[in-house]
Enzyme design. Structure first.
Site, short mmCIF file in Angstrom:
data_model
loop_
_atom_site.label_atom_id
_atom_site.label_comp_id
_atom_site.label_asym_id
_atom_site.label_seq_id
_atom_site.Cartn_x
_atom_site.Cartn_y
_atom_site.Cartn_z
N ASP A 37 0.83 -1.21 0.01
CA ASP A 37 -0.08 0.09 -0.09
C ASP A 37 0.97 1.16 0.00
O ASP A 37 2.09 1.03 0.20
CB ASP A 37 -0.83 -0.07 1.11
CG ASP A 37 -1.78 1.19 1.21
OD1 ASP A 37 -2.63 1.26 0.02
OD2 ASP A 37 -2.03 1.68 2.32
N ASP A 39 -0.35 5.06 0.71
CA ASP A 39 -0.68 6.18 1.84
C ASP A 39 -0.38 5.52 3.06
O ASP A 39 -1.32 4.58 3.54
CB ASP A 39 -2.24 6.68 1.53
CG ASP A 39 -2.32 7.40 0.12
OD1 ASP A 39 -1.27 8.09 -0.51
OD2 ASP A 39 -3.41 7.64 -0.23
#
Length: 382
Positions: A37, A39
């Site tokens: 991922d 963010d």
């Protein structure tokens, strides 16, 4: 260890901390691709997460490839790769998988070639739709066969209105993701899920969601990355970790973004990670197994934790006068090698004990005041 068991699916405590998959090897040596991922894992808003770039480079030197998987549909893969490179992670566009790509792929499977699609989102979503041979449009008056909605901080009331009108007219509605928030350097801001909720409220319709934790996003990530033994790495329990639970993929939760230790303590079975780390350096170190005894005691490294009869979560440091004959410094892996404590062993034991108590219908009501290092702010839900 005699008299102990490792949680399994049948016991309702999976995915939980189980024995290492191959001795005491680090994830970078056990998995071929890290589905990372962005963010809250590599950056937060305009700031880099400490140690992320260095850890990714070190994992690559050990043979682990990285794929950058984001629910944010705003940017194109080229723009995402350039942004990562600016943070010290030299990513290529073909290493980036976005929820916009997953949404566009789903649309292409359901619509005729060249079909009009009302795009309510940014350039990343428009480019993904066009790349699948569909025609992006901006008005319900263009009679689109579908509406696709993704995060766009410049979204206006007028554009949301066009989406609602098209959905009411019968257009297929696809949302790139349903994240209610996005992490920024100033804190959590409204995400695509909050904007999707506005169209839902105006139409009474439900979108087909394609981003994490939906299996379609994981399938897109595996397809584009060519992963054979992937591990999902993220900071959110309800997207990254749930995606692993729903697809049977090991997960590594990092505590650099949304999820907090208190939320982890109260996590239900779909939101329980396989591994836990402070940050992406967790790719480079072994992860000790936490084990659950029949009486509800959870053990990890030098720490033992259980929920007592009064509902209090309590710890005991076995290396400090314990009766188990083990010294402080970590648990043993499958090969008998000791796994050094990274400061999270007490939290691992606490999570396993709390999860077992939740699943047994007697959730912890309080946390003991003499909390170990790494658990100072730990609390149970009110």
């Amino acid at each position: 260890m005699a008299g102990e068991r490792t949680p399994t699916r049948g016991q309702g405590i999976d995915p939980a901390y189980g024995p290492p998959l191959s001795g005491t090897a680090a994830p970078a040596e056990r998995f071929d691709v890290a589905l990372l991922d962005l963010d809250g894992v590599i950056y937060r808003g305009d700031g880099a997460v400490p140690h992320a770039a260095e850890a990714i480079a070190a994992a690559g030197q050990r043979g682990m490839r990285s794929a950058y998987v984001t629910n944010n549909a705003l940017r194109t893969p080229e723009a995402v790769a350039a942004r990562l490179t600016a943070f010290g992670v030299p990513a290529r566009p073909d290493e980036v998988i976005t929820s916009a790509q997953a949404a566009a792929h789903v649309l292409a499977e359901r619509l005729p070639a060249g079909a009009a699609v009302l795009v309510v989102g940014g350039e990343g979503l428009r480019a993904a739709v066009a790349a699948e041979g569909l025609t992006p449009v901006t008005s319900a008056g263009d009679k689109p066969l579908a509406v696709v909605q993704g995060f766009d901080p410049e979204l206006t009331y007028q554009r949301l209105s066009e989406a609602a009108l098209a959905v009411r007219a019968g257009a297929l509605w696809v949302a790139s993701n349903a994240d209610l928030t996005v992490p920024t350097e100033r804190g959590l801001a409204p995400g695509n899920g909050a904007l999707v909720a506005m169209v839902r409220a105006a139409t009474g319709a439900e979108p087909l969601v394609t981003g994490k934790p939906e299996p379609v996003m994981h399938a897109e990530s595996v397809r584009r990355s060519g992963a054979r033994r992937p591990v999902i790495v993220g900071d959110r329990l309800d997207t990254d970790i749930e995606a692993g639970a729903r697809t049977g993929t090991p997960t590594l939760l990092v505590l650099t973004g949304v999820a907090t230790p208190a939320e982890l303590l109260a996590a239900g079975p779909p939101h329980r990670p396989t591994m836990l780390a402070d940050d992406l350096r967790g790719l480079l170190r072994p992860h000790p197994p936490a084990r659950l005894a029949p009486d509800g005691r959870a053990r990890c490294g030098a720490w033992e934790c259980q929920v007592d009869d009064a509902g209090t979560l309590r710890w005991h440091e076995r290396g400090a006068g314990g009766t188990h004959g083990e010294t402080e410094g970590g648990d043993e892996g499958a090969g008998g090698d000791r796994v050094p404590d990274d400061g999270l062993d007490a939290l691992r034991a606490a999570c396993l004990a709390a999860w077992a108590a939740f699943d047994a219908g007697r959730p912890p009501r309080r946390v003991a005041s003499d909390r170990p290092r790494g658990c100072a702010d730990l609390a149970v839900p009110a």
